[in-house]
Design an enzyme around this catalytic site. Structure first.
Site, PDB file in Angstrom:
ATOM      1  N   HIS A 130       0.847  -1.188   0.000  1.00  0.00           N
ATOM      2  CA  HIS A 130       0.000   0.000   0.000  1.00  0.00           C
ATOM      3  C   HIS A 130       0.882   1.237   0.000  1.00  0.00           C
ATOM      4  CE1 HIS A 130      -4.139  -1.292  -0.022  1.00  0.00           C
ATOM      5  NE2 HIS A 130      -3.902  -2.192   0.909  1.00  0.00           N
ATOM      6  N   ASP A 160      -0.531   7.275  -3.378  1.00  0.00           N
ATOM      7  CA  ASP A 160      -1.789   6.963  -4.051  1.00  0.00           C
ATOM      8  C   ASP A 160      -2.197   8.049  -5.047  1.00  0.00           C
ATOM      9  OD1 ASP A 160      -2.222   4.519  -2.935  1.00  0.00           O
ATOM     10  OD2 ASP A 160      -3.649   5.192  -1.435  1.00  0.00           O
TER      11      ASP A 160
END
Length: 373
Positions: A130, A160
């Site tokens: 992540h 992200d």
């Protein structure tokens, strides 16, 4: 309605950077169809649909990509699409029969976007991860934090959104421009670790010039320099200054009433502890609102540090129309702004809807829709 009006893009639903990219493109007018599983909550957050704001501005339909019908539906949509993008681990789309070769066989002009953390190849390509993992290996996480303290995770904005979704959108748009000249599609491999590495380019220049040290909180841009730093105010709030240039630094000192600091030593690290202590003492003597009255709008490069609830109400943000209310939820307006073809939020985020009206807009006949759904 937006500079991307007329472009048709397929989004294979995912989390994080994929939806952010989809939001950017859809707000700018692209006609995006979002294909997702019914009731999917792949992030495990349990976020109700209406609050999943990155899914705004485009419809979604439920598709079982593992079924023959679902696979054929995606391939049929590719025939009329300008681009498709997905965020699975490498090899997943190929195993579904929906990899680049499969889709581009139906449409040689198709741009195929892929967003992952580690990229399509390399030793870690198949590993789970992540945002913090990717920014750590790209060197960004290690640069953020207090001197002698642990690295501080800076939200998921760097990996992200910045290094991931924004770079994917830029890559898709560049490939679409190239198609207009060559007539041939291509694959865009947007890896978050690559995007974050790209964002770090300036720091590599500083390092090569001997102007950046490995220790956190010791440099101009990492909170080490007292003239680019946050300070606590008398009411336990914070303000930030960014007086990098000496003329702005002198302006700050004048407005703060500080005459016992040598402005010529602004960039001397040996002088920073004294300067920081002096500035901290002065800022602590007044409330944030009082400093607003003195410093806002001057060349002292000053701003109050606002909470999320305060941001939409700030006069500058209100004047630029930076926040809008859609379906009762206040949220950031599209960016950037265009003079002739303005972007706008097309619709609030919605659960998957009946496929027939959406697929009709994509040129499928009723017979095709019946066969493929």
């Amino acid at each position: 309605m937006g500079p991307l009006k007329g472009f048709k893009i397929i989004e294979i639903a995912g989390i994080g950077p994929g939806p952010f990219c989809g939001m950017l493109l859809a707000d700018m007018g692209a006609e995006i169809i979002r294909l997702e599983r019914v009731g999917a909550d792949v992030a495990g957050l349990g976020l109700p649909t209406k609050f999943n704001l990155m899914n705004r501005s485009r419809p979604s339909i439920a598709v079982d990509l593992k079924s023959d019908k679902g696979r054929e539906l995606v391939l049929r949509l590719c025939e009329n699409a300008d681009a498709i993008f997905e965020g699975f681990r490498p090899g997943v789309m190929e195993r579904l029969g929906l990899g680049p070769e499969d889709c581009m066989a139906r449409n040689p002009r198709l741009v195929y976007g892929r967003i992952t953390g580690w990229g399509q190849d390399g030793p870690l390509a198949g590993a789970a991860g992540h945002d913090p993992n990717y920014i750590a290996l790209a060197g960004a996480l290690g640069c953020i934090g207090e001197r002698d303290g642990a690295p501080v995770y800076p939200l998921n904005l760097i990996g992200d959104m910045g290094g991931g979704g924004a770079y994917l959108a830029m890559g898709l748009l560049a490939a679409l421009l190239e198609v207009s000249r060559s007539g041939k599609g291509q694959v865009v491999d947007a890896a978050m670790i690559d995007g974050v590495s790209s964002l770090m380019t300036f720091l590599y220049g500083l390092t090569a010039a001997g102007l950046w040290r490995e220790q956190r909180g010791s440099n101009i841009l990492d909170g080490g320099a007292p003239y680019l730093k946050t300070y606590r105010t008398a009411d336990d709030k914070h303000v930030v200054i960014g007086t990098l240039e000496n003329r702005f630094f002198r302006e700050l000192l004048q407005l703060l009433g500080i005459d016992d600091v040598d402005p010529e030593r602004q960039h001397d690290p040996a002088y920073w502890p004294h300067l920081e202590a002096r500035l901290a003492g002065v800022f602590a003597s007044r409330t944030r609102a009082e400093w607003d009255d003195i410093l806002i709008g001057t060349d002292a490069c000053y701003a109050p540090v606002l909470g999320l609830s305060e941001v939409p109400q700030h006069p500058h943000n209100r004047a630029r129309g930076r926040y809008v209310e859609v379906d009762g939820i206040q949220q950031p307006a599209p960016a950037p702004q265009f003079s002739r073809t303005p972007s706008q939020i097309q619709s609030p985020p919605a659960d998957p809807q009946p496929a027939q009206p959406v697929l009709r807009q994509w040129g499928l006949t009723d017979d095709e829709i019946q066969q493929l759904t």
